[in-house]
Design a protein around this motif. Structure first.
Motif, PDB file in Angstrom:
ATOM      1  N   THR A   1     -37.808   7.171 114.064  1.00 58.26           N
ATOM      2  CA  THR A   1     -38.158   6.854 112.675  1.00 58.26           C
ATOM      3  C   THR A   1     -37.512   7.844 111.705  1.00 58.26           C
ATOM      4  O   THR A   1     -37.086   7.462 110.610  1.00 58.26           O
ATOM      5  CB  THR A   1     -39.687   6.847 112.484  1.00 58.26           C
ATOM      6  OG1 THR A   1     -40.235   8.124 112.846  1.00 58.26           O
ATOM      7  CG2 THR A   1     -40.343   5.768 113.329  1.00 58.26           C
ATOM      8  N   GLN A   2     -37.401   9.107 112.105  1.00 54.15           N
ATOM      9  CA  GLN A   2     -36.751  10.092 111.241  1.00 54.15           C
ATOM     10  C   GLN A   2     -35.271   9.782 111.066  1.00 54.15           C
ATOM     11  O   GLN A   2     -34.736   9.851 109.950  1.00 54.15           O
ATOM     12  CB  GLN A   2     -36.934  11.490 111.828  1.00 54.15           C
ATOM     13  CG  GLN A   2     -38.359  12.022 111.731  1.00 54.15           C
ATOM     14  CD  GLN A   2     -38.552  13.351 112.451  1.00 54.15           C
ATOM     15  OE1 GLN A   2     -37.695  13.784 113.232  1.00 54.15           O
ATOM     16  NE2 GLN A   2     -39.662  14.021 112.178  1.00 54.15           N
ATOM     17  N   HIS A   3     -34.599   9.423 112.148  1.00 53.17           N
ATOM     18  CA  HIS A   3     -33.166   9.149 112.058  1.00 53.17           C
ATOM     19  C   HIS A   3     -32.892   7.829 111.341  1.00 53.17           C
ATOM     20  O   HIS A   3     -31.863   7.712 110.652  1.00 53.17           O
ATOM     21  CB  HIS A   3     -32.553   9.150 113.458  1.00 53.17           C
ATOM     22  CG  HIS A   3     -32.261  10.530 113.961  1.00 53.17           C
ATOM     23  ND1 HIS A   3     -31.041  11.140 113.807  1.00 53.17           N
ATOM     24  CD2 HIS A   3     -33.056  11.431 114.596  1.00 53.17           C
ATOM     25  CE1 HIS A   3     -31.082  12.353 114.321  1.00 53.17           C
ATOM     26  NE2 HIS A   3     -32.297  12.554 114.822  1.00 53.17           N
ATOM     27  N   ILE A   4     -33.774   6.863 111.490  1.00 53.39           N
ATOM     28  CA  ILE A   4     -33.614   5.622 110.720  1.00 53.39           C
ATOM     29  C   ILE A   4     -33.829   5.915 109.237  1.00 53.39           C
ATOM     30  O   ILE A   4     -33.125   5.378 108.379  1.00 53.39           O
ATOM     31  CB  ILE A   4     -34.599   4.548 111.224  1.00 53.39           C
ATOM     32  CG1 ILE A   4     -34.221   4.122 112.648  1.00 53.39           C
ATOM     33  CG2 ILE A   4     -34.593   3.330 110.306  1.00 53.39           C
ATOM     34  CD1 ILE A   4     -35.272   3.269 113.340  1.00 53.39           C
ATOM     35  N   GLY A   5     -34.797   6.785 108.947  1.00 53.66           N
ATOM     36  CA  GLY A   5     -35.030   7.182 107.563  1.00 53.66           C
ATOM     37  C   GLY A   5     -33.804   7.830 106.935  1.00 53.66           C
ATOM     38  O   GLY A   5     -33.523   7.634 105.741  1.00 53.66           O
ATOM     39  N   GLN A   6     -33.049   8.581 107.732  1.00 52.70           N
ATOM     40  CA  GLN A   6     -31.835   9.215 107.229  1.00 52.70           C
ATOM     41  C   GLN A   6     -30.758   8.185 106.885  1.00 52.70           C
ATOM     42  O   GLN A   6     -29.826   8.476 106.143  1.00 52.70           O
ATOM     43  CB  GLN A   6     -31.301  10.199 108.264  1.00 52.70           C
ATOM     44  CG  GLN A   6     -32.186  11.417 108.467  1.00 52.70           C
ATOM     45  CD  GLN A   6     -31.750  12.279 109.639  1.00 52.70           C
ATOM     46  OE1 GLN A   6     -30.671  12.078 110.211  1.00 52.70           O
ATOM     47  NE2 GLN A   6     -32.575  13.246 110.020  1.00 52.70           N
ATOM     48  N   GLN A   7     -30.915   6.982 107.440  1.00 54.73           N
ATOM     49  CA  GLN A   7     -29.981   5.888 107.137  1.00 54.73           C
ATOM     50  C   GLN A   7     -30.465   5.031 105.968  1.00 54.73           C
ATOM     51  O   GLN A   7     -29.855   4.019 105.646  1.00 54.73           O
ATOM     52  CB  GLN A   7     -29.784   5.001 108.374  1.00 54.73           C
ATOM     53  CG  GLN A   7     -29.276   5.736 109.599  1.00 54.73           C
ATOM     54  CD  GLN A   7     -27.956   6.444 109.365  1.00 54.73           C
ATOM     55  OE1 GLN A   7     -27.062   5.907 108.685  1.00 54.73           O
ATOM     56  NE2 GLN A   7     -27.820   7.647 109.899  1.00 54.73           N
ATOM     57  N   GLY A   8     -31.577   5.440 105.360  1.00 52.66           N
ATOM     58  CA  GLY A   8     -32.054   4.771 104.149  1.00 52.66           C
ATOM     59  C   GLY A   8     -33.117   3.718 104.351  1.00 52.66           C
ATOM     60  O   GLY A   8     -33.468   3.001 103.402  1.00 52.66           O
ATOM     61  N   ILE A   9     -33.665   3.604 105.578  1.00 47.57           N
ATOM     62  CA  ILE A   9     -34.719   2.626 105.829  1.00 47.57           C
ATOM     63  C   ILE A   9     -35.982   3.363 106.271  1.00 47.57           C
ATOM     64  O   ILE A   9     -35.978   4.062 107.282  1.00 47.57           O
ATOM     65  CB  ILE A   9     -34.309   1.604 106.917  1.00 47.57           C
ATOM     66  CG1 ILE A   9     -33.099   0.799 106.452  1.00 47.57           C
ATOM     67  CG2 ILE A   9     -35.470   0.665 107.242  1.00 47.57           C
ATOM     68  CD1 ILE A   9     -32.592  -0.197 107.474  1.00 47.57           C
ATOM     69  N   SER A  10     -37.034   3.203 105.519  1.00 44.11           N
ATOM     70  CA  SER A  10     -38.304   3.826 105.860  1.00 44.11           C
ATOM     71  C   SER A  10     -39.015   3.004 106.931  1.00 44.11           C
ATOM     72  O   SER A  10     -39.076   1.774 106.836  1.00 44.11           O
ATOM     73  CB  SER A  10     -39.191   3.933 104.616  1.00 44.11           C
ATOM     74  OG  SER A  10     -40.447   4.485 104.930  1.00 44.11           O
ATOM     75  N   VAL A  11     -39.535   3.667 107.943  1.00 42.56           N
ATOM     76  CA  VAL A  11     -40.248   2.995 109.030  1.00 42.56           C
ATOM     77  C   VAL A  11     -41.670   3.516 109.103  1.00 42.56           C
ATOM     78  O   VAL A  11     -41.905   4.714 109.249  1.00 42.56           O
ATOM     79  CB  VAL A  11     -39.555   3.229 110.391  1.00 42.56           C
ATOM     80  CG1 VAL A  11     -40.308   2.497 111.497  1.00 42.56           C
ATOM     81  CG2 VAL A  11     -38.106   2.776 110.345  1.00 42.56           C
ATOM     82  N   ASP A  12     -42.617   2.605 108.979  1.00 40.75           N
ATOM     83  CA  ASP A  12     -44.023   2.961 109.110  1.00 40.75           C
ATOM     84  C   ASP A  12     -44.789   1.725 109.557  1.00 40.75           C
ATOM     85  O   ASP A  12     -44.194   0.728 109.989  1.00 40.75           O
ATOM     86  CB  ASP A  12     -44.586   3.527 107.794  1.00 40.75           C
ATOM     87  CG  ASP A  12     -44.343   2.597 106.599  1.00 40.75           C
ATOM     88  OD1 ASP A  12     -44.357   1.357 106.787  1.00 40.75           O
ATOM     89  OD2 ASP A  12     -44.144   3.097 105.483  1.00 40.75           O
ATOM     90  N   ALA A  13     -46.115   1.787 109.439  1.00 40.91           N
ATOM     91  CA  ALA A  13     -46.942   0.675 109.912  1.00 40.91           C
ATOM     92  C   ALA A  13     -46.679  -0.626 109.158  1.00 40.91           C
ATOM     93  O   ALA A  13     -46.989  -1.704 109.664  1.00 40.91           O
ATOM     94  CB  ALA A  13     -48.422   1.048 109.806  1.00 40.91           C
ATOM     95  N   SER A  14     -46.082  -0.545 107.975  1.00 40.51           N
ATOM     96  CA  SER A  14     -45.864  -1.753 107.182  1.00 40.51           C
ATOM     97  C   SER A  14     -44.753  -2.635 107.754  1.00 40.51           C
ATOM     98  O   SER A  14     -44.751  -3.848 107.531  1.00 40.51           O
ATOM     99  CB  SER A  14     -45.531  -1.382 105.730  1.00 40.51           C
ATOM    100  OG  SER A  14     -44.275  -0.714 105.660  1.00 40.51           O
ATOM    101  N   ASN A  15     -43.793  -2.049 108.477  1.00 38.29           N
ATOM    102  CA  ASN A  15     -42.722  -2.879 109.042  1.00 38.29           C
ATOM    103  C   ASN A  15     -42.644  -2.781 110.564  1.00 38.29           C
ATOM    104  O   ASN A  15     -41.612  -3.055 111.161  1.00 38.29           O
ATOM    105  CB  ASN A  15     -41.365  -2.571 108.401  1.00 38.29           C
ATOM    106  CG  ASN A  15     -40.972  -1.107 108.497  1.00 38.29           C
ATOM    107  OD1 ASN A  15     -41.771  -0.256 108.870  1.00 38.29           O
ATOM    108  ND2 ASN A  15     -39.737  -0.819 108.145  1.00 38.29           N
TER     109      ASN A  15
END
Length: 230
Positions: A77-91
């Motif tokens: 999730t941290q590395h995906i966040g670095q690519q501009g996509i937030s990952v959490d319980a919503s997706n």
């Protein structure tokens, strides 16, 4: 003179009949015996709803725990966040699927699906979640064309290779497969081919095998964002 009036036992009899009818209905609801077709249908619907609700609650609990505590999931999730996509319980959503799958990824929604009826354990969910997050990472970093089978094959190779999907204990315990020579690569190739074959653009198993073969050399050694195989 005739005397008319109610039978003193009739009230008791009526009460007994009501009590018996209540007992019959309760017993029928528990055992399913003696129900009318409509009552049986309602009973089955209620049971299905309870099962689905229990599965969903378990899926949500494990998902939330993994988002907080799993090193591999947190890393992804941290590395995906670095690519501009937030990952959490919503997706990362829990929904019923079928026994043939445990998860999925929707590029259009940038959403990971966890099949609430497809998990044997939290560890099984962890491996599945990492697998699908690798697809999301590829989507964000490499701009994958999900209609191109070679692109799909590359992401499936990477996901099977890096997610833990081909660990020997999972192969043995879940699939009854025990291999020795190049076990990991054989599993990755097989799992990737199966996944590509399910793609709407794939017309046959041969097309899936061809796409995996064409993508193999350039994708099997690509462990990004991991330094090595997870």
């Amino acid at each position: 003179m005739a005397i008319t009036g109610s039978d003193p036992s009739s009230g008791s009899s009526s009460k007994d009949e009501r009590a018996f009818d209540q007992w019959r209905r309760t017993a029928a609801a528990i055992t399913g015996l003696g129900l009318t077709p409509e009552e049986a249908k309602i009973r089955q619907q209620n049971r299905n709803e309870k099962i689905l609700n229990a599965q969903r609650q378990q899926c949500l609990l494990w998902r939330n725990d993994l988002l907080r505590q799993s090193p591999a999931v947190t890393f992804m999730t941290q590395h995906i966040g670095q690519q501009g996509i937030s990952v959490d319980a919503s997706n990362i959503v829990c929904r019923p699927c079928n026994k043939e799958r445990s998860g999925g990824f929707s590029p259009g929604l940038q959403e990971v699906l966890l099949c609430q009826d497809g998990f044997h354990s939290k560890k099984h969910m962890e491996d599945t979640l990492v697998h699908e997050l690798i697809h999301l990472y590829d989507h964000a970093k490499f701009k994958v064309d999900w209609n191109d089978l070679r692109h799909v094959a590359c992401s499936e190779i990477r996901a099977a290779n890096l997610s833990g999907d081909c660990k020997w204990d999972r192969e043995l315990m879940r699939r009854g497969i025990l291999g020795f020579t190049k076990h990991h690569q054989v599993c990755v190739r097989r799992r990737a081919t199966l996944s590509v074959a399910q793609h709407p653009a794939c017309k046959s198993e041969e097309d899936a095998k061809r796409a995996v073969n064409e993508a193999w050399e350039s994708c099997i050694g690509d462990t990004r964002p991991f330094d090595e195989i997870y």
